[in-house]
Design an enzyme around this catalytic site. Structure first.
Site, PDB file in Angstrom:
ATOM      1  N   LYS A   1       0.822  -1.212   0.000  1.00  0.00           N
ATOM      2  CA  LYS A   1       0.000   0.000   0.000  1.00  0.00           C
ATOM      3  C   LYS A   1       0.855   1.261   0.000  1.00  0.00           C
ATOM      4  O   LYS A   1       0.623   2.179  -0.801  1.00  0.00           O
ATOM      5  CB  LYS A   1      -0.906  -0.028   1.229  1.00  0.00           C
TER       6      LYS A   1
ATOM      7  N   THR B   1       3.941   1.495  -0.919  1.00  0.00           N
ATOM      8  CA  THR B   1       4.666   1.493  -2.184  1.00  0.00           C
ATOM      9  C   THR B   1       3.782   2.047  -3.297  1.00  0.00           C
ATOM     10  O   THR B   1       4.227   2.852  -4.135  1.00  0.00           O
ATOM     11  CB  THR B   1       5.108   0.045  -2.493  1.00  0.00           C
TER      12      THR B   1
ATOM     13  N   ARG C   1       2.242   8.379   6.820  1.00  0.00           N
ATOM     14  CA  ARG C   1       2.538   8.335   8.250  1.00  0.00           C
ATOM     15  C   ARG C   1       4.028   8.204   8.492  1.00  0.00           C
ATOM     16  O   ARG C   1       4.752   7.633   7.679  1.00  0.00           O
ATOM     17  CB  ARG C   1       1.862   7.106   8.877  1.00  0.00           C
TER      18      ARG C   1
ATOM     19  N   LYS D   1      12.617  -7.307  10.960  1.00  0.00           N
ATOM     20  CA  LYS D   1      13.233  -6.437   9.956  1.00  0.00           C
ATOM     21  C   LYS D   1      12.209  -5.771   9.047  1.00  0.00           C
ATOM     22  O   LYS D   1      11.204  -6.372   8.707  1.00  0.00           O
ATOM     23  CB  LYS D   1      14.145  -7.284   9.066  1.00  0.00           C
TER      24      LYS D   1
ATOM     25  N   ALA E   1      -3.623   2.147  13.851  1.00  0.00           N
ATOM     26  CA  ALA E   1      -4.868   2.051  13.073  1.00  0.00           C
ATOM     27  C   ALA E   1      -5.912   1.191  13.770  1.00  0.00           C
ATOM     28  O   ALA E   1      -6.971   0.958  13.217  1.00  0.00           O
ATOM     29  CB  ALA E   1      -4.571   1.514  11.682  1.00  0.00           C
TER      30      ALA E   1
ATOM     31  N   PHE F   1      -3.918  -0.354   7.437  1.00  0.00           N
ATOM     32  CA  PHE F   1      -4.634  -1.631   7.344  1.00  0.00           C
ATOM     33  C   PHE F   1      -5.520  -1.694   6.088  1.00  0.00           C
ATOM     34  O   PHE F   1      -5.306  -0.973   5.121  1.00  0.00           O
ATOM     35  CB  PHE F   1      -5.457  -1.884   8.611  1.00  0.00           C
TER      36      PHE F   1
ATOM     37  N   PHE G   1       3.511  -8.837  -8.684  1.00  0.00           N
ATOM     38  CA  PHE G   1       4.645  -9.561  -8.102  1.00  0.00           C
ATOM     39  C   PHE G   1       5.152 -10.546  -9.147  1.00  0.00           C
ATOM     40  O   PHE G   1       4.392 -11.020  -9.979  1.00  0.00           O
ATOM     41  CB  PHE G   1       4.201 -10.350  -6.853  1.00  0.00           C
TER      42      PHE G   1
ATOM     43  N   TRP H   1       7.069  -0.891  -8.156  1.00  0.00           N
ATOM     44  CA  TRP H   1       8.151  -1.438  -7.327  1.00  0.00           C
ATOM     45  C   TRP H   1       9.385  -1.645  -8.199  1.00  0.00           C
ATOM     46  O   TRP H   1      10.474  -1.221  -7.828  1.00  0.00           O
ATOM     47  CB  TRP H   1       7.717  -2.762  -6.679  1.00  0.00           C
TER      48      TRP H   1
END
Lengths: 557, 557
Positions: free
Chosen positions: B72, B74, B95, B106, B274, B302, B382, B410
């Site tokens: 989201k 990205t 945010r 990580k 959230a 979310f 993806f 991406w």
């Protein structure tokens, strides 16, 4: 609004890039934080260390503090300004103030009157975030410690022997002593814990004594957080917390550049407690100043018995620094209190009281000579000081062969400290300094405590209970015989009794406990009550602090 | 090193002054924090509000999150970059990430691949110190509360009914539940207490919803910290803490400007949870963006059931904002998980699973239409997504009259989201948006919860125990009938059961408790377990984070 704030707000500040340029710091080396604060990049710090020789170092210290006030920070700023005024290239190095106390009792820690570092509101509040970074590093270590136990305790930590505490930059007595990890399985194993104010964190002390980032990471790794059942120390490195702590501190480790009202460059960086830690600004800032300026003026916390002794025996020893002169700050008012006058009676001339109280100043002056430093006395003038009182101080100092210079930098800025600056430069030019620490590295720890007690505090003896002696022996067996000692005692007296003003002698220094600050690199000897988390007063200053309709801060100072 | 970090480190950033200038922010209005981050001064913020019209607002939201990842943030960055690429003047509002979680598992929160905001390490660590300031304000209030009781409790606070908790920006389960003020008279009255991670603090929510500093100070004053024995609420203003809290937040309240890898201006400011809060960046940042840019792209936390609903019913309602379009982000992988495929089996083509799982996306799209917003679906590509799977999503959306645009930002940066940007601009140009909140202000609180449950979650009924109903009635009697409700439930499902993927309906929403966030300005309905203080995993990411020999950060991402 306080007069300090009024003066600070009325000032026109130069862009920090201009201050930096005049100090020999190019714009590329700066990380600005707003227009009037900047961090000096660590690449540049490393470069000047390799390329430029060291300037002269002047320590500003003081008599034992009294409620009458001495003005040590103010004198540090005034002297730096005056040195620039008379044509020296001077820089000032100061500690960063802690945020928490601002909300307790009114007052900042950035000098006063016409001798201040600015922007004072920023410096006294979040500044460049260094203390927040230190808080985060301290608390990450704590979280990783409890997390290690939670997931199986592979290191075999004895939860009863955890010494690492959490930290906040807040005056909050409710956090002094807590039981954490309550509430069931998911929250871990309940245990006693507590919070210190962040200036009391060993991370702060290690930060201020580290030579560079690599040294910092190593010091953090050596911090001892607990013991195993077998009595083996568990370190931050054992918990693999050192790296992440260093990452949290990386940006903070670059020294902060600000300016005085007179436009002198000032490095304000780091601020360890002066009781359980060594009480002076970071080594990295002091060294940067020395490589950039002809003269660096810096300050040590509390009176010279605590502050200067630690500056010399801990910071200078560990960092390889050697001061060229020192200034002992006193006021007529404070000397009168050392002579037995109550604060409410300070309004009347009282030459006999000055003569009684000046022994406190005289002993600090003598002590500085024991370190091989030529002292100059700065007599910080207050309204109401009489000519006869001032003369009494000057005569007493003259008898010791010491110049006592009347200063009015609070009222007059640089011009008010020109005579002091000239006196300091005379001492430096005379090349009298032969700095030696008070004791050698390889003296046993108990003897180091004894040496300070005898030579500086003039105690008759040191009372060390057997259990404490056994701890010292253990520290030595662990390889920490070579480190200096950091004595935590009252700042109000040479003795451990805060009411023993003047120049007490023949007293006993009681060592209640000792602690190993392996990351900072010293052993703390606790001689008296040490408060590591202050509380708020009945009516905290915070209650009258607010934003006005223009978004300006009201009531902070 | 992660590929995200590799890309971020390889990028050449423009000076933030240049990014600002292109966005219409003059250098005088900037408070730089280093060379690549700046705060935009509040004077300027006020000026543009008065002078410039509002641009268009695009909300990026998503399907219910799965471990497969949706992207989201990205997509928010990619869409902003693509809008600039096709000649719009676009800004991005995000945010701020929380520091604590960086040391647990990580991964940062600044986008990914060629769609990131930078400098990513700074933004993910201390950034400009906003969260530290919020932590300090939260904890000052706590300290003043306990201090008030310590000094006599003039307000008559019932220590058993204190609801204000302390906060840290740290994952630390040991602090979830503590007993404080132990250790004797000097430390106060022992009582149960606990810490939340700072993003869960009501100070954070109030900070993000405040219109200006004055409004912030007032909201802080309304925060309820405890009850008296008589059941009267005690507020931060009663403790006179509101002013000092606002002072601590003053600098933080100015929005932070950074850039994307493509050089788009991004405002990254504020970051409430959230679940127990509304989960989107500050009103002041969004409004600044709208006054400066033609199009502002922003994100809600979310899935759309929680994030978008709160963005619309809380933030937009309270701030008077009206979005012009919305983007619902989905991935083939995540839809397959909603269709019942395990994460380990995502490598195989499974068109029937996509068709089963697309109901999750379809329902979010329908829900956005209930708010009067025209939706566009961003299908974030993806590796391994097959043509047939993608087609299945597009056909399902086409049947609803919704464009589902395949995005590759991406991998390809702005160019990979140009089609998405064009589709969004078509929706805006068509002028289809008729934003209306889901429920009117004057609906009873229980009915507001019921409306969200029925209309958005598709629950059959809401189970509110009598004690909880009584609390709602009390809030209404206290004058809080007009506020929106903020539902804290699992983000993984439309229902309160995190394992009910796809598009469950006919379920029961259990309301376990309700809380009044009077400073933020909403009532929280707790429906399920809400974790407000995370813990660290067995092997925290922190263990492999450290500084290398050049002082660079290793292992953070």
């Amino acid at each position: 609004m306080s007069i300090d704030l009024e003066i600070a707000r009325a000032a026109t500040l130069a862009p920090i890039t201009r201050i930096a340029a005049a100090a020999g710091i190019p714009e590329e080396a700066l990380e600005p934080y707003g227009k009037f604060k900047a961090k000096v990049g660590l690449d540049f710090v490393g470069r000047v260390r390799a390329e430029r020789p060291l300037g002269k170092l002047v320590l500003v210290t003081g008599i034992n503090p009294t409620p009458a006030g001495e003005g040590k920070s103010t004198t540090t700023v005034g002297l730096g300004d005056a040195l620039n005024h008379i044509g020296q290239r001077a820089m000032i190095c100061l500690r960063e103030p802690s945020l928490g106390p601002c909300f307790g009792v009114k007052g900042g820690a950035t000098g006063g009157g016409h001798a201040q570092v600015v922007p004072m509101e920023d410096i006294n509040l979040h500044f460049t975030g260094d203390f927040h970074a230190i808080t985060a590093a301290n608390n990450l270590l704590a979280a990783m410690l409890d997390n290690h136990i939670y997931w199986g305790n592979a290191l075999g930590i004895d939860a009863r022997r955890i010494t690492w505490r959490r930290a906040l930059d807040m005056n909050d007595r409710a956090l002094r002593s807590v039981v954490g990890s309550l509430g069931g399985t998911a929250n871990g194993f309940p245990r006693e814990d507590g919070f210190d104010i962040v200036v009391a964190s060993e991370v702060m002390a290690a930060f201020c004594l580290a030579h560079d980032l690599d040294d910092l990471q190593q010091r953090l790794g050596r911090i001892i957080v607990a013991q195993t059942r077998e009595g083996k120390s568990v370190t931050a490195a054992d918990l693999k917390a050192d790296g992440a702590m260093a990452v949290l501190l990386r940006d903070a480790f670059a020294p902060n550049l600000v300016q005085t009202l007179a436009g002198s460059p000032a490095l304000v960086h780091g601020g360890p407690f002066a009781n359980i830690a060594h009480g002076c600004n970071s080594v990295v800032a002091t060294k940067l100043g020395l490589h950039l300026a002809d003269v660096v003026v810096t300050e040590a916390g509390f009176g010279a018995d605590l502050g200067a002794e630690k500056f010399l025996d801990i910071k200078c020893r560990l960092a390889g620094l050697a001061p060229d002169a020192c200034v002992v700050v006193a006021t007529v008012r404070a000397l009168k209190m050392h002579g037995g006058v109550a604060k409410s009676a300070l309004g009347h001339e009282d030459v006999p009281a000055v003569k009684r109280g000046v022994v406190n100043l005289a002993r600090h002056v003598e002590n500085m000579r024991k370190f091989g430093l030529p002292p100059v006395v700065a007599l910080n003038r207050f309204n109401g000081d009489t000519a006869a009182e001032i003369q009494a101080v000057q005569e007493a100092m003259s008898a010791l062969g010491v110049e006592a210079i009347l200063c009015t930098h609070w009222a007059d800025g640089a011009a008010g400290a020109v005579k002091l600056a000239e006196a300091v430069m005379r001492r430096i030019a005379a090349g009298e300094a032969r700095f030696t620490p008070l004791y050698p590295d390889d003296m046993p720890l108990a003897d180091k405590i004894g040496t300070i007690a005898r030579e500086i505090y003039r105690a008759r003896e040191v009372a060390i209970p057997d259990a404490v002696r056994a701890k010292l022996a253990r520290f030595e067996a662990q390889g920490f015989r070579q480190v200096p000692v950091c004595i935590a005692k009252t700042q109000y007296s040479f003795s451990a009794d805060p009411t023993a003003l003047g120049a007490p002698e023949g007293h006993v220094l009681p060592v209640r406990d000792v602690r190993l600050s392996a990351g900072a690199g010293f052993v703390v000897a606790i001689c008296g009550d040490v408060m590591t988390m202050p509380g708020l007063p009945r009516v905290p200053a915070a209650e009258s602090i607010r934003l006005d309709a223009e978004g300006r801060i009201e009531g902070l100072f």
